[in-house]
Scaffold this active site. Sequence first.
Site, PDB file in Angstrom:
ATOM      1  N   ASP A   7     -10.383 -38.343  -9.112  1.00  0.00           N
ATOM      2  CA  ASP A   7     -10.806 -39.742  -9.212  1.00  0.00           C
ATOM      3  C   ASP A   7     -10.385 -40.185 -10.611  1.00  0.00           C
ATOM      4  O   ASP A   7     -11.088 -39.911 -11.581  1.00  0.00           O
ATOM      5  CB  ASP A   7     -12.315 -39.860  -9.019  1.00  0.00           C
ATOM      6  CG  ASP A   7     -12.783 -41.305  -9.079  1.00  0.00           C
ATOM      7  OD1 ASP A   7     -12.038 -42.194  -8.646  1.00  0.00           O
ATOM      8  OD2 ASP A   7     -13.905 -41.533  -9.573  1.00  0.00           O
ATOM      9  N   GLU A  68      -6.967 -40.777  -5.949  1.00  0.00           N
ATOM     10  CA  GLU A  68      -7.337 -42.109  -5.478  1.00  0.00           C
ATOM     11  C   GLU A  68      -6.215 -43.088  -5.809  1.00  0.00           C
ATOM     12  O   GLU A  68      -5.746 -43.148  -6.942  1.00  0.00           O
ATOM     13  CB  GLU A  68      -8.633 -42.568  -6.139  1.00  0.00           C
ATOM     14  CG  GLU A  68      -9.096 -43.909  -5.608  1.00  0.00           C
ATOM     15  CD  GLU A  68     -10.437 -44.319  -6.165  1.00  0.00           C
ATOM     16  OE1 GLU A  68     -11.457 -43.889  -5.622  1.00  0.00           O
ATOM     17  OE2 GLU A  68     -10.445 -45.051  -7.169  1.00  0.00           O
ATOM     18  N   ASP A 141     -18.195 -40.130 -10.454  1.00  0.00           N
ATOM     19  CA  ASP A 141     -16.758 -39.812 -10.468  1.00  0.00           C
ATOM     20  C   ASP A 141     -16.516 -38.412  -9.894  1.00  0.00           C
ATOM     21  O   ASP A 141     -15.515 -38.176  -9.217  1.00  0.00           O
ATOM     22  CB  ASP A 141     -16.206 -39.870 -11.898  1.00  0.00           C
ATOM     23  CG  ASP A 141     -16.549 -41.166 -12.588  1.00  0.00           C
ATOM     24  OD1 ASP A 141     -15.831 -42.150 -12.380  1.00  0.00           O
ATOM     25  OD2 ASP A 141     -17.555 -41.192 -13.325  1.00  0.00           O
TER      26      ASP A 141
END
Length: 179
Positions: A7, A68, A141
């Site tokens: 992330d 991501e 996260d």
Amino acid sequence: MRVLGVDPGLTRCGVGVVEGVAGRPLTMLGVGVVRTPVDADLSHRLLAVEQGLEQWLDEHRPEYVAVERVFSQHNVRTVMGTAQASAVAMLCAARRGIPVALHTPSEVKAAVTGTGRAEKAQVGAMVTRLLRLSSPPKPADAADALALAICHIWRAPAQNRLQQAVARHTVSTTKGRTA
């Protein structure tokens, strides 16, 4: 299949490693955050992200890296930092010959919770449940990184079959033109 989920972020870059196959219980092998000081020079922050990701790659030796996909936000400064951290993750994986998959936030949420509009708390709760953890990984996260890895494990077989079908179709169409 062992996947490192990333992330991306400059201040907190979530990382999580999940192992397993679609349709079977998954196992978390590690979760954490690579942090950089907000007041540090951008180049040093990117270097710190790179060094942190390299440590995770060395320790866990994933077969895939799921990152991501950066999407447009209203805050250009935030999106730039996220994009730069994302590029570092892709570079680290490419340097080692590890395939990289990009997944959108809504794709990850839909895979893990059943809806692409899930809140962070819902994602954390489902990650906790799916990986049989005692509590949700903190910060968010870290949970998001695990969700990325789970999403890739579950979606990769279908994506691979689709890519193979497209490749077969392309080859057969190309052969037809050259004949």
